[in-house]
Write a protein that holds these residues in place. Structure first.
Motif, PDB file in Angstrom:
ATOM      1  N   ARG A   1       0.825  -1.204   0.000  1.00 49.37           N
ATOM      2  CA  ARG A   1       0.000   0.000   0.000  1.00 49.37           C
ATOM      3  C   ARG A   1       0.861   1.258   0.000  1.00 49.37           C
ATOM      4  N   ARG A   2       1.945   1.237   0.744  1.00 45.91           N
ATOM      5  CA  ARG A   2       2.821   2.406   0.756  1.00 45.91           C
ATOM      6  C   ARG A   2       3.428   2.666  -0.624  1.00 45.91           C
ATOM      7  N   ILE A   3       3.694   1.592  -1.351  1.00 50.38           N
ATOM      8  CA  ILE A   3       4.295   1.735  -2.680  1.00 50.38           C
ATOM      9  C   ILE A   3       3.280   2.259  -3.695  1.00 50.38           C
ATOM     10  N   ILE A   4       2.074   1.696  -3.693  1.00 53.80           N
ATOM     11  CA  ILE A   4       1.107   2.047  -4.739  1.00 53.80           C
ATOM     12  C   ILE A   4       0.277   3.276  -4.400  1.00 53.80           C
ATOM     13  N   GLY A   5       0.266   3.678  -3.115  1.00 55.02           N
ATOM     14  CA  GLY A   5      -0.527   4.833  -2.731  1.00 55.02           C
ATOM     15  C   GLY A   5      -1.976   4.471  -2.454  1.00 55.02           C
ATOM     16  N   GLU A   6      -2.763   5.475  -2.165  1.00 55.03           N
ATOM     17  CA  GLU A   6      -4.143   5.258  -1.754  1.00 55.03           C
ATOM     18  C   GLU A   6      -5.107   5.047  -2.915  1.00 55.03           C
ATOM     19  N   ASP A   7      -4.745   5.505  -4.111  1.00 51.76           N
ATOM     20  CA  ASP A   7      -5.704   5.507  -5.205  1.00 51.76           C
ATOM     21  C   ASP A   7      -5.684   4.258  -6.069  1.00 51.76           C
TER      22      ASP A   7
END
Length: 223
Positions: free
Chosen positions: A115-121
């Motif tokens: 999740r930290r790598i791909i972000g929230e969107d």
């Protein structure tokens, strides 16, 4: 899109808006499509979309990072912008190729790292193989949970034990996230997985021969 709260144990539980999933979740495995060439894979994906698919996952366990990046970028180029492209395993490549999300297994990086790598969107999916694992995944930042194998499958060399429709029902009772049934899904049994509580079914082998027609048949079967 994402909210989190702390549990009494000090753990963090993530609450994300439920992702609406299409009934069919096709998985594209280039090495199983003709010679695996870029034109063949691109054409196969276009046929899935012509049959009604609105999401595809790209999975190739033995491909190099360069190959996955090239394949993902090509799919992004040839498929309509509204079709979501999910990359298997590699969160970093999903971002680099401007894919819509990543799907990770139990041997990949943890979901919070992804999740930290791909972000929230972007979309994050996780694999689980039991109702208990699904319950743990429900507390993660994943948008959807894949559960299986529901039926016996030939798509993996060393598949996990079959959980059956009972396992799908039990997983459904333990999560409010979108639930994707995977493993041995056919035209004959796909409806039963939906009736057991899955939002979507993931399919590989059944789509290989006639991707456009079979995609349409699956969607018709699960209306």
């Amino acid at each position: 899109m994402c909210q989190s709260r702390s549990c009494a144990h000090g753990e963090t539980t993530f609450k994300r808006m439920r992702t609406e999933f299409p009934r069919l979740y096709p998985i594209v495995v280039p090495s199983r499509i003709g010679s695996g060439s870029l034109p063949e894979v691109s054409n196969f994906a276009r046929e899935l979309v012509a049959g009604g698919a609105t999401l595809v996952q790209l999975r190739e366990k033995n491909a190099s990072a360069k190959q996955i990046l090239r394949l993902t970028r090509e799919l992004r180029r040839v498929l309509p912008v509204e079709v979501k492209i999910i990359v298997n395993d590699r969160a970093d490549l999903a971002v680099a190729a401007q894919a819509d999300g990543v799907h990770i297994g139990e041997d990949d990086i943890p979901s919070d790292a992804a999740r930290r790598i791909i972000g929230e969107d972007r979309v994050l999916g996780v694999s689980t193989h039991s109702p208990e694992q699904a319950e743990v995944a429900d507390r993660s930042s994943a948008d959807y949970i894949a559960i299986g194998p529901v039926f016996a499958t030939v798509s993996k060399e060393n598949p996990d034990p079959v959980i059956g429709l009972v396992g799908v029902r039990q997983a459904r009772a333990r999560t409010q996230k979108s639930l994707v049934a995977i493993g041995g899904i056919t035209l004959q049994n796909c409806r039963s997985a939906i009736d057991a509580g899955a939002d979507s079914v993931a399919v590989i082998s059944e789509l290989l021969k006639e991707p456009r027609k079979t995609t349409a048949d699956f969607l018709r079967q699960m209306r």
